[in-house]
Design a protein around this motif. Sequence first.
Motif, PDB file in Angstrom:
ATOM      1  N   THR A  86      -3.278 -30.648  50.498  1.00 41.20           N
ATOM      2  CA  THR A  86      -3.249 -29.417  51.265  1.00 41.20           C
ATOM      3  C   THR A  86      -2.073 -28.557  50.838  1.00 41.20           C
ATOM      4  OG1 THR A  86      -1.953 -30.536  52.972  1.00 41.20           O
ATOM      5  CG2 THR A  86      -4.346 -30.496  53.261  1.00 41.20           C
ATOM      6  N   ALA A  87      -2.231 -27.250  51.032  1.00 43.96           N
ATOM      7  CA  ALA A  87      -1.163 -26.324  50.678  1.00 43.96           C
ATOM      8  C   ALA A  87       0.069 -26.616  51.532  1.00 43.96           C
ATOM      9  CB  ALA A  87      -1.627 -24.885  50.884  1.00 43.96           C
ATOM     10  N   LEU A  89       4.741 -26.042  51.701  1.00 41.95           N
ATOM     11  CA  LEU A  89       5.965 -25.412  51.221  1.00 41.95           C
ATOM     12  C   LEU A  89       7.123 -26.386  51.406  1.00 41.95           C
ATOM     13  CD1 LEU A  89       7.597 -22.843  50.335  1.00 41.95           C
ATOM     14  CD2 LEU A  89       7.801 -22.315  52.775  1.00 41.95           C
ATOM     15  N   ASP A 130       4.886 -30.440  54.859  1.00 45.91           N
ATOM     16  CA  ASP A 130       4.082 -31.653  54.665  1.00 45.91           C
ATOM     17  C   ASP A 130       4.832 -32.832  55.285  1.00 45.91           C
ATOM     18  OD1 ASP A 130       2.572 -33.787  53.889  1.00 45.91           O
ATOM     19  OD2 ASP A 130       2.990 -33.600  51.753  1.00 45.91           O
ATOM     20  N   PHE A 209       4.023 -31.160  44.453  1.00 43.51           N
ATOM     21  CA  PHE A 209       4.639 -29.838  44.517  1.00 43.51           C
ATOM     22  C   PHE A 209       4.999 -29.357  43.114  1.00 43.51           C
ATOM     23  CE2 PHE A 209       5.252 -31.164  48.885  1.00 43.51           C
ATOM     24  CZ  PHE A 209       5.135 -29.985  49.602  1.00 43.51           C
ATOM     25  N   ASP A 212       8.857 -23.374  42.357  1.00 46.20           N
ATOM     26  CA  ASP A 212       8.468 -21.965  42.442  1.00 46.20           C
ATOM     27  C   ASP A 212       9.633 -21.025  42.178  1.00 46.20           C
ATOM     28  OD1 ASP A 212       6.484 -19.872  43.209  1.00 46.20           O
ATOM     29  OD2 ASP A 212       7.920 -19.517  44.835  1.00 46.20           O
ATOM     30  N   VAL A 230       6.175 -25.161  45.943  1.00 42.43           N
ATOM     31  CA  VAL A 230       4.915 -24.847  46.612  1.00 42.43           C
ATOM     32  C   VAL A 230       3.845 -25.816  46.138  1.00 42.43           C
ATOM     33  CG1 VAL A 230       5.395 -22.406  46.949  1.00 42.43           C
ATOM     34  CG2 VAL A 230       4.295 -23.152  44.843  1.00 42.43           C
ATOM     35  N   ARG A 231       2.854 -26.013  46.979  1.00 46.32           N
ATOM     36  CA  ARG A 231       1.678 -26.801  46.611  1.00 46.32           C
ATOM     37  C   ARG A 231       0.458 -26.045  47.122  1.00 46.32           C
ATOM     38  NH1 ARG A 231       1.684 -32.431  49.244  1.00 46.32           N
ATOM     39  NH2 ARG A 231       0.665 -31.331  50.932  1.00 46.32           N
ATOM     40  N   HIS A 232      -0.408 -25.679  46.192  1.00 47.84           N
ATOM     41  CA  HIS A 232      -1.577 -24.862  46.545  1.00 47.84           C
ATOM     42  C   HIS A 232      -2.788 -25.759  46.837  1.00 47.84           C
ATOM     43  CE1 HIS A 232       0.569 -21.234  45.525  1.00 47.84           C
ATOM     44  NE2 HIS A 232       0.873 -21.733  44.341  1.00 47.84           N
TER      45      HIS A 232
END
Length: 232
Positions: A86-87, A89, A130, A209, A212, A230-232
């Motif tokens: 999942t996305a 930060l 997360d 991650f 960024d 970030v993780r998109h």
Amino acid sequence: MLGAMFRDGTPMPANLNHQGGGHYFIDRDGKAFRHILNFLRLGRLDLPRGYGETALLRAEADFYQIRPLLDALRELEASRGTPAPTAALLHADVDVSPRLVHFSARRGPHHYELSSVQVDTFRANLFCTDPECLGAMRARFGVAIGDRVEGGPHFRLEWAPRPAELPEVEYGRLGLQPLWTGGPGERREVVGTPSFLEEVLRVALEHGFRLDSVFPDPEDLLNSRSLRFVRH
């Protein structure tokens, strides 16, 4: 990449250091490199049951530019039905405050001398949306001052490495504490910003991650004051 590192006439990469006696040190993850070597030897991906660091291994395979290994990792994750992460930060801030400490040092049976030494106090704040990654951060670091068990997306740390000139009794009297990382048998002291951010970077990569932004200098990652993932 491995071939280029040792090819005649190729400039030595910055993360490859000759140690003498025919030995070389590659500044990458040592545990993941075991699986890199096994793949090159066997021509197939053979990971232990329950292996949970495929994201880290994928990052290493990408660094070494081993395309067949990247393909094998994608097939493995597809066969496991691994859900897309999942996305999320992740933000890491670290600051240091120098402090001049005065103490009496014993120089003889009846002789004491006033001495001074600078002690650097580090304060770090980790913010992560997360919970699993944040829990891994908590598990990665050991003794420290701060709200280590607070709820929510924040995790705060404060520590001050003991200078060699400062006696342990004075260090304890001042209420200072070190920060440790690693598990049993591999515990290491975090002595400054670079070693702290290196551990943050490891955990971030393990949880999918990607870096960024870096502040203030993108060219000096491990001496920065702020990292954003970030993780998109």
